[in-house]
Design a protein around this motif. Structure first.
Motif, PDB file in Angstrom:
ATOM      1  N   LEU A   5       0.832  -1.211   0.000  1.00 39.38           N
ATOM      2  CA  LEU A   5       0.000   0.000   0.000  1.00 39.38           C
ATOM      3  C   LEU A   5       0.863   1.256   0.000  1.00 39.38           C
ATOM      4  O   LEU A   5       0.521   2.256  -0.647  1.00 39.38           O
ATOM      5  N   LEU A   6       1.988   1.209   0.728  1.00 39.99           N
ATOM      6  CA  LEU A   6       2.899   2.349   0.764  1.00 39.99           C
ATOM      7  C   LEU A   6       3.470   2.613  -0.633  1.00 39.99           C
ATOM      8  O   LEU A   6       3.491   3.755  -1.105  1.00 39.99           O
ATOM      9  N   LEU A   7       3.932   1.543  -1.290  1.00 40.95           N
ATOM     10  CA  LEU A   7       4.473   1.673  -2.642  1.00 40.95           C
ATOM     11  C   LEU A   7       3.398   2.161  -3.611  1.00 40.95           C
ATOM     12  O   LEU A   7       3.641   3.051  -4.439  1.00 40.95           O
ATOM     13  N   LEU A   8       2.193   1.598  -3.489  1.00 41.35           N
ATOM     14  CA  LEU A   8       1.079   2.005  -4.349  1.00 41.35           C
ATOM     15  C   LEU A   8       0.729   3.472  -4.109  1.00 41.35           C
ATOM     16  O   LEU A   8       0.408   4.216  -5.046  1.00 41.35           O
ATOM     17  N   VAL A  54       0.467  14.489   1.644  1.00 39.94           N
ATOM     18  CA  VAL A  54       0.802  13.652   2.798  1.00 39.94           C
ATOM     19  C   VAL A  54       0.752  14.457   4.100  1.00 39.94           C
ATOM     20  O   VAL A  54       0.161  14.020   5.096  1.00 39.94           O
ATOM     21  N   SER A  55       1.354  15.643   4.113  1.00 34.34           N
ATOM     22  CA  SER A  55       1.419  16.431   5.342  1.00 34.34           C
ATOM     23  C   SER A  55       0.047  16.943   5.765  1.00 34.34           C
ATOM     24  O   SER A  55      -0.307  16.914   6.954  1.00 34.34           O
ATOM     25  N   VAL A 194      -0.332   6.351   1.837  1.00 28.95           N
ATOM     26  CA  VAL A 194       0.983   6.586   2.435  1.00 28.95           C
ATOM     27  C   VAL A 194       0.878   6.826   3.940  1.00 28.95           C
ATOM     28  O   VAL A 194       1.619   6.231   4.733  1.00 28.95           O
ATOM     29  N   VAL A 195      -0.025   7.707   4.357  1.00 26.26           N
ATOM     30  CA  VAL A 195      -0.153   8.046   5.777  1.00 26.26           C
ATOM     31  C   VAL A 195      -0.592   6.840   6.596  1.00 26.26           C
ATOM     32  O   VAL A 195      -0.005   6.529   7.642  1.00 26.26           O
ATOM     33  N   GLU A 196      -1.614   6.136   6.125  1.00 26.02           N
ATOM     34  CA  GLU A 196      -2.145   5.009   6.894  1.00 26.02           C
ATOM     35  C   GLU A 196      -1.150   3.848   6.966  1.00 26.02           C
ATOM     36  O   GLU A 196      -0.903   3.297   8.040  1.00 26.02           O
ATOM     37  N   SER A 197      -0.560   3.487   5.825  1.00 25.22           N
ATOM     38  CA  SER A 197       0.365   2.347   5.812  1.00 25.22           C
ATOM     39  C   SER A 197       1.647   2.658   6.563  1.00 25.22           C
ATOM     40  O   SER A 197       2.181   1.816   7.289  1.00 25.22           O
ATOM     41  N   THR A 215      12.463   9.808   6.802  1.00 23.15           N
ATOM     42  CA  THR A 215      13.176   8.883   5.912  1.00 23.15           C
ATOM     43  C   THR A 215      12.287   8.355   4.790  1.00 23.15           C
ATOM     44  O   THR A 215      12.310   8.873   3.671  1.00 23.15           O
ATOM     45  N   ILE A 216      11.485   7.341   5.078  1.00 23.82           N
ATOM     46  CA  ILE A 216      10.711   6.650   4.040  1.00 23.82           C
ATOM     47  C   ILE A 216       9.783   7.587   3.281  1.00 23.82           C
ATOM     48  O   ILE A 216       9.804   7.670   2.048  1.00 23.82           O
ATOM     49  N   ILE A 217       8.961   8.341   4.035  1.00 26.96           N
ATOM     50  CA  ILE A 217       7.967   9.201   3.382  1.00 26.96           C
ATOM     51  C   ILE A 217       8.651  10.375   2.688  1.00 26.96           C
ATOM     52  O   ILE A 217       8.274  10.753   1.570  1.00 26.96           O
TER      53      ILE A 217
END
Length: 319
Positions: A5-8, A54-55, A194-197, A215-217
């Motif tokens: 889900l993050l990648l998607l 995202v923010s 992105v936020v949820e995963s 980092t990741i986000i």
């Protein structure tokens, strides 16, 4: 599943931003808006759209650490890794207007952010936070910056943007509107993923939301800036790579954090104050590199990348 889900989410964010820029740029050209203004506003916001989505989404969901960490992490990524990689591909020739105006404006924005977020030391409060009032201050400064962009677009004779009017596909307003709406939908859906995963991943790995945001986000949402700058460097338009990074950083701090903190006060962890100071230091280093010879060499690009890797190792160990 959460990693998928993050990648998607990142795919939706980046492609959504592309569609948004294409649709909005086409409409702007159809309405005879100056091409430079298109590049300085729509394209600049388009590359910052993932960070914004995202923010703001994180702020709405009370994931304030992700909201702030994403912006600071993205800005560090832009000024060190994006500029560093672009410099290695082809040395960046710095234009004097970038040195005299945009760079100091970015330094000022970072200093203002540090002051507004340092409530305990400066105001004697019990908590450090970016309040709705602080957000309005950031948005007011953003308004001044936007006025500068518009003024420069109409007064500057030399047009130096990454999205020249000849490269913009002019389509019907209806088709452009549909493309733009699809882009916005993709950005919204992607930001939710992105936020949820990432929040779930942080809990599972025992990582703080701040670290995930830094980092990741941050890396994921900064991919548009990285790709744009690499393409610009390969085309010999290396100055655009630096301008893209500076413009994106200003949008991130002034507009995105401004809107996010107006929606919901953002708590500023004491560790995050160090990260803001590091961002300020990195910006000063890039500014010194730009003013010495008005160029960024490959060696200096390697040095900037080394600083970024060192910073990543430090914040991972700090967690």
């Amino acid at each position: 599943m959460n990693y998928l889900l993050l990648l998607l989410g990142f795919v939706f964010l980046i492609k959504g931003a592309d569609f948004f820029v294409d649709g909005a740029s086409s409409i702007s050209k159809k309405l005879k808006i100056p091409p430079m203004l298109i590049g300085l506003t729509i394209v600049a916001f388009g590359t910052s759209a993932p960070e914004a989505a995202v923010s703001i989404n994180a702020s709405l969901n009370n994931s304030n650490e992700i909201a702030l960490g994403n912006i600071i992490g993205s800005n560090v990524f832009n000024i060190l890794l994006v500029v560093g990689v672009a410099s290695i591909i082809k040395p960046i020739n710095i234009k004097i207007k970038t040195i005299l105006k945009e760079f100091p404006f970015m330094i000022l924005a970072t200093i203002v952010l540090f002051i507004l977020g340092n409530d305990i030391a400066l105001q004697g409060n019990q908590l450090n936070q970016l309040s709705p009032g602080d957000g309005l201050i950031l948005l007011c400064i953003f308004g001044v910056f936007l006025y500068y962009l518009v003024e420069m677009a109409f007064l500057t004779k030399e047009v130096e943007i990454e999205n020249d009017s000849n490269d913009i596909k002019e389509q019907s307003i209806l088709k452009s509107s549909i493309i733009g709406i699809v882009g916005v939908a993709g950005i919204i859906i992607g930001s939710n993923f992105v936020v949820e995963s990432s929040s779930i991943i942080a809990i599972q790995l025992g990582m703080s939301e701040t670290l995930v945001g830094l980092t990741i986000i941050a890396i994921g949402t900064s991919l548009p800036e990285l790709v744009t700058s690499i393409v610009a460097a390969y085309k010999g338009e290396s100055d655009i790579a630096l301008g893209n990074a500076i413009g994106s950083n200003l949008f991130n701090v002034l507009f995105i954090l401004g809107v996010s903190s107006v929606i919901n006060p953002i708590m500023v962890d004491s560790k995050m104050l160090f990260d803001i100071l590091f961002l300020l230091g990195a910006t000063f280093i890039a500014y010194i590199i730009a003013t010495t010879k008005k160029t960024s060499s490959r060696f200096e690009g390697v040095f900037l990348i080394f600083l970024y890797i060192t910073y990543m190792i430090f914040i991972i160990i700090r967690n």
